[in-house]
Scaffold this active site. Structure first.
Site, PDB file in Angstrom:
ATOM      1  N   HIS A  49      17.307  -1.962 -83.195  1.00 54.25           N
ATOM      2  CA  HIS A  49      18.253  -2.308 -82.138  1.00 54.25           C
ATOM      3  C   HIS A  49      18.879  -3.657 -82.460  1.00 54.25           C
ATOM      4  O   HIS A  49      18.196  -4.530 -82.999  1.00 54.25           O
ATOM      5  CB  HIS A  49      17.545  -2.369 -80.775  1.00 54.25           C
ATOM      6  CG  HIS A  49      18.491  -2.318 -79.636  1.00 54.25           C
ATOM      7  ND1 HIS A  49      19.113  -3.435 -79.148  1.00 54.25           N
ATOM      8  CD2 HIS A  49      18.967  -1.269 -78.916  1.00 54.25           C
ATOM      9  CE1 HIS A  49      19.914  -3.070 -78.161  1.00 54.25           C
ATOM     10  NE2 HIS A  49      19.847  -1.765 -78.014  1.00 54.25           N
ATOM     11  N   ASP A  76      16.284   5.867 -77.426  1.00 53.44           N
ATOM     12  CA  ASP A  76      16.677   7.205 -77.863  1.00 53.44           C
ATOM     13  C   ASP A  76      15.564   7.949 -78.584  1.00 53.44           C
ATOM     14  O   ASP A  76      15.671   9.145 -78.821  1.00 53.44           O
ATOM     15  CB  ASP A  76      17.906   7.124 -78.778  1.00 53.44           C
ATOM     16  CG  ASP A  76      19.133   6.742 -77.981  1.00 53.44           C
ATOM     17  OD1 ASP A  76      19.282   7.255 -76.870  1.00 53.44           O
ATOM     18  OD2 ASP A  76      19.924   5.917 -78.468  1.00 53.44           O
TER      19      ASP A  76
HETATM   20  N1  CMC Z   1      15.898   2.795 -90.290  1.00 52.94           N
HETATM   21  C1  CMC Z   1      15.782   2.111 -91.455  1.00 52.94           C
HETATM   22  N2  CMC Z   1      16.293   0.872 -91.633  1.00 52.94           N
HETATM   23  C2  CMC Z   1      16.928   0.303 -90.605  1.00 52.94           C
HETATM   24  C3  CMC Z   1      17.077   0.961 -89.367  1.00 52.94           C
HETATM   25  C4  CMC Z   1      16.520   2.249 -89.232  1.00 52.94           C
HETATM   26  N3  CMC Z   1      16.644   2.906 -88.084  1.00 52.94           N
HETATM   27  N4  CMC Z   1      17.770   0.169 -88.508  1.00 52.94           N
HETATM   28  C5  CMC Z   1      18.046  -0.947 -89.190  1.00 52.94           C
HETATM   29  N5  CMC Z   1      17.552  -0.883 -90.444  1.00 52.94           N
HETATM   30  C6  CMC Z   1      17.615  -1.931 -91.472  1.00 52.94           C
HETATM   31  C7  CMC Z   1      19.038  -2.043 -91.998  1.00 52.94           C
HETATM   32  O1  CMC Z   1      19.233  -1.214 -93.120  1.00 52.94           O
HETATM   33  C8  CMC Z   1      19.122  -3.512 -92.321  1.00 52.94           C
HETATM   34  O2  CMC Z   1      18.493  -3.727 -93.560  1.00 52.94           O
HETATM   35  P1  CMC Z   1      18.968  -4.936 -94.543  1.00 52.94           P
HETATM   36  O3  CMC Z   1      18.757  -6.189 -93.756  1.00 52.94           O
HETATM   37  O4  CMC Z   1      18.080  -4.800 -95.710  1.00 52.94           O
HETATM   38  O5  CMC Z   1      20.418  -4.676 -94.820  1.00 52.94           O
HETATM   39  C9  CMC Z   1      18.258  -4.192 -91.256  1.00 52.94           C
HETATM   40  O6  CMC Z   1      17.335  -3.170 -90.830  1.00 52.94           O
HETATM   41  C10 CMC Z   1      19.058  -4.686 -90.060  1.00 52.94           C
HETATM   42  O7  CMC Z   1      19.779  -3.598 -89.508  1.00 52.94           O
HETATM   43  P2  CMC Z   1      21.316  -3.597 -89.164  1.00 52.94           P
HETATM   44  O8  CMC Z   1      21.847  -2.215 -89.349  1.00 52.94           O
HETATM   45  O9  CMC Z   1      22.009  -4.712 -89.891  1.00 52.94           O
HETATM   46  O10 CMC Z   1      21.243  -3.967 -87.619  1.00 52.94           O
HETATM   47  P3  CMC Z   1      22.352  -3.734 -86.548  1.00 52.94           P
HETATM   48  O11 CMC Z   1      22.004  -4.630 -85.423  1.00 52.94           O
HETATM   49  O12 CMC Z   1      23.705  -3.855 -87.145  1.00 52.94           O
HETATM   50  O13 CMC Z   1      22.152  -2.188 -86.141  1.00 52.94           O
HETATM   51  C11 CMC Z   1      21.333  -0.220 -85.106  1.00 52.94           C
HETATM   52  C12 CMC Z   1      21.386  -1.756 -85.070  1.00 52.94           C
HETATM   53  C13 CMC Z   1      20.737   0.261 -83.782  1.00 52.94           C
HETATM   54  C14 CMC Z   1      22.757   0.342 -85.209  1.00 52.94           C
HETATM   55  C15 CMC Z   1      20.466   0.245 -86.298  1.00 52.94           C
HETATM   56  O14 CMC Z   1      19.155  -0.238 -86.121  1.00 52.94           O
HETATM   57  C16 CMC Z   1      20.471   1.764 -86.447  1.00 52.94           C
HETATM   58  O15 CMC Z   1      21.384   2.315 -87.046  1.00 52.94           O
HETATM   59  N6  CMC Z   1      19.412   2.454 -85.903  1.00 52.94           N
HETATM   60  C17 CMC Z   1      19.381   3.915 -85.928  1.00 52.94           C
HETATM   61  C18 CMC Z   1      20.310   4.483 -84.872  1.00 52.94           C
HETATM   62  C19 CMC Z   1      19.783   4.303 -83.478  1.00 52.94           C
HETATM   63  O16 CMC Z   1      18.631   4.588 -83.178  1.00 52.94           O
HETATM   64  N7  CMC Z   1      20.672   3.832 -82.545  1.00 52.94           N
HETATM   65  C20 CMC Z   1      20.355   3.691 -81.131  1.00 52.94           C
HETATM   66  C21 CMC Z   1      20.407   2.282 -80.681  1.00 52.94           C
HETATM   67  S1  CMC Z   1      19.682   2.025 -79.055  1.00 52.94           S
HETATM   68  C22 CMC Z   1      20.572   2.954 -77.918  1.00 52.94           C
HETATM   69  C23 CMC Z   1      22.035   2.811 -77.972  1.00 52.94           C
HETATM   70  O17 CMC Z   1      22.617   1.775 -78.280  1.00 52.94           O
HETATM   71  O18 CMC Z   1      22.710   3.799 -77.681  1.00 52.94           O
END
Ligand code: CMC
Length: 394
Positions: free
Chosen positions: A270, A328
């Protein structure tokens, strides 16, 4: 970076001041109007929470009676609007249908944007859409299955009526299971607002131009659809189905950690929570309750989800990056157990988040510092240049 501060993905930019929802991502704390989500989920129903978010405090018993009465008055949609569904293919994704149908509310209530300075008109806008969302979502589902549309039953509560419109049969009394109604109602509460997430920011930005609020909600629904946001519950269930068996969990954990693989663990991570998402903890308990009630404790999908969670929470990669299950992760399993089809999950999220979107929209238009949202950019394209002579007409 030129004249402007560059903040890709708004990691450190506050786009507004707000009194509605507070999140402490490190502590894993979520408050609606100061009340902890855990207490609201335990002691209040979704309409209490909708009232709280809209009016700033929980309703007294008289206020609650009036609010429920008003919401019931608005549950039906214009008959002309029901025909609107016929224009969609039956296999259209229901979120696509929702974008269209909710956007079309703006064609039925043209005055909505004009009345925004009048508190009474704002209340009507809010009550109307909060009341109609269950009807709109249920019709999207019934249309996709070719099932007859069910009119709302105002003798039932908000969530029980939604279940009736989803699963009822004409001329047969639908008696919803109270444990399931309570679980779904709590899911609505957990999704009602979440400060300046992508879809809420979309609603605010769209509304900042003075656009019709229903058109803004439609924009929010479009944004919510994506798998990084509200679409994650659907994506999570698809992922669990693809993993298929507990024995394959390590393989998928490995993939999620691989920089060269775009696969991510859906329902994990998140932007704000760097600790357990408090909503996920509540959802996990609801999941247990629902599966027990339905005799599905040994459901292989639930076992798989628990195993995935256990392995991920012990894995250095997830620990270091502070990736915890989010709301989720369990909501899809609960909804599937209830009998809600996967493609409807995000519509249900939209139903609940409509409360937050409308309240945030109102806060924005009433803010004395309110201005049209107009981000700037850091231009990195070609410098000024002339069209080559060979391209110029003789
Ligand atoms: N699985 C594996 N690696 C992950 C995941 C994951 N679910 N989420 C983040 N990472 C890694 C990402 O690759 C990054 O690695 P690095 O620093 O080496 O590049 C690091 O963790 C930081 O992640 P980010 O993508 O830069 O973080 P963000 O704040 O931009 O994204 C997120 C947050 C929720 C979009 C992301 O965690 C994600 O795509 N999660 C899976 C989708 C999901 O469950 N979304 C629902 C969010 S909660 C409810 C809602 O908002 O609707």
């Amino acid at each position: 970076t030129g004249l402007f501060t560059y903040d890709a993905g708004f990691l450190s930019t506050a786009s507004c001041k707000s009194k509605i929802t507070f999140i402490d991502g490190d502590k894993g704390e979520l408050l609606y109007r100061g009340y902890p989500i855990e207490e609201l989920a335990e002691h209040c129903n979704f309409l209490d929470v909708a009232y709280l978010l809209k009016h700033g405090d929980l309703p007294t018993s008289e206020q609650k009676i009036d609010f429920v009465k008003i919401i019931k008055r608005h549950t039906m949609i214009h008959e002309q609007m029901a025909k609107f569904y016929q224009g969609f293919r039956r296999d259209a994704h229901p979120m696509a249908v929702m974008v269209g149908v909710v956007g079309a509310l703006s064609a039925f209530y043209h005055e909505a944007e004009e009345g925004f300075l009048d508190p009474k008109a704002r209340n009507v806008n809010f009550n109307r859409i909060v009341a109609k969302m269950p009807t709109i979502v249920a019709l999207a589902y019934r249309y996709s299955r070719g099932k007859p549309f069910m009119y709302p039953r105002n003798d039932l509560g908000y969530t029980a009526n939604f279940m009736h419109m989803m699963f009822g049969t004409p001329c047969e009394e639908y008696v919803p299971n109270p444990v399931i109604v309570h679980a779904l109602d709590t899911i609505f509460t957990l999704h009602a607002d979440h400060e300046q997430n992508a879809s809420t920011s979309t609603v605010r930005l769209a509304g900042s131009s003075g656009a019709n609020p229903y058109a803004c909600i439609s924009a929010g629904i479009g944004c919510l659809w994506g798998p990084a946001h509200g679409g994650a519950n659907e994506a999570c269930l698809k992922m669990l189905a693809e993993i298929g068996d507990v024995s394959r969990v390590p393989e998928y954990i490995k993939r999620a950690k691989d920089k060269n693989d775009s696969f991510k663990l859906m329902g994990f991570g998140h932007r704000v929570y760097k600790n357990f998402d408090p909503r996920a903890k509540i959802m996990r308990k609801i999941c247990d309750d629902v599966l027990r009630e339905l005799g599905l404790e040994n459901d292989p999908l639930f076992k798989l989800a628990k195993e995935l969670e256990r392995i991920a929470l012990e894995d250095d990669y997830f620990v270091e990056k502070k990736l915890y299950p989010n709301v989720d992760f369990y909501s899809g399993i609960v909804q599937k157990a209830i009998g809600i089809p996967t493609e409807m999950f995000t519509c249900i999220f939209a139903l609940a988040r409509t409360v937050g979107w409308m309240v945030q929209w109102e806060e924005m238009v009433m803010d004395p510092e309110y201005k049209i949202g107009r981000p700037r950019q850091v231009y990195v394209g070609e410098p000024r240049r002339g069209v080559p002579p060979t391209r110029r007409p003789e």
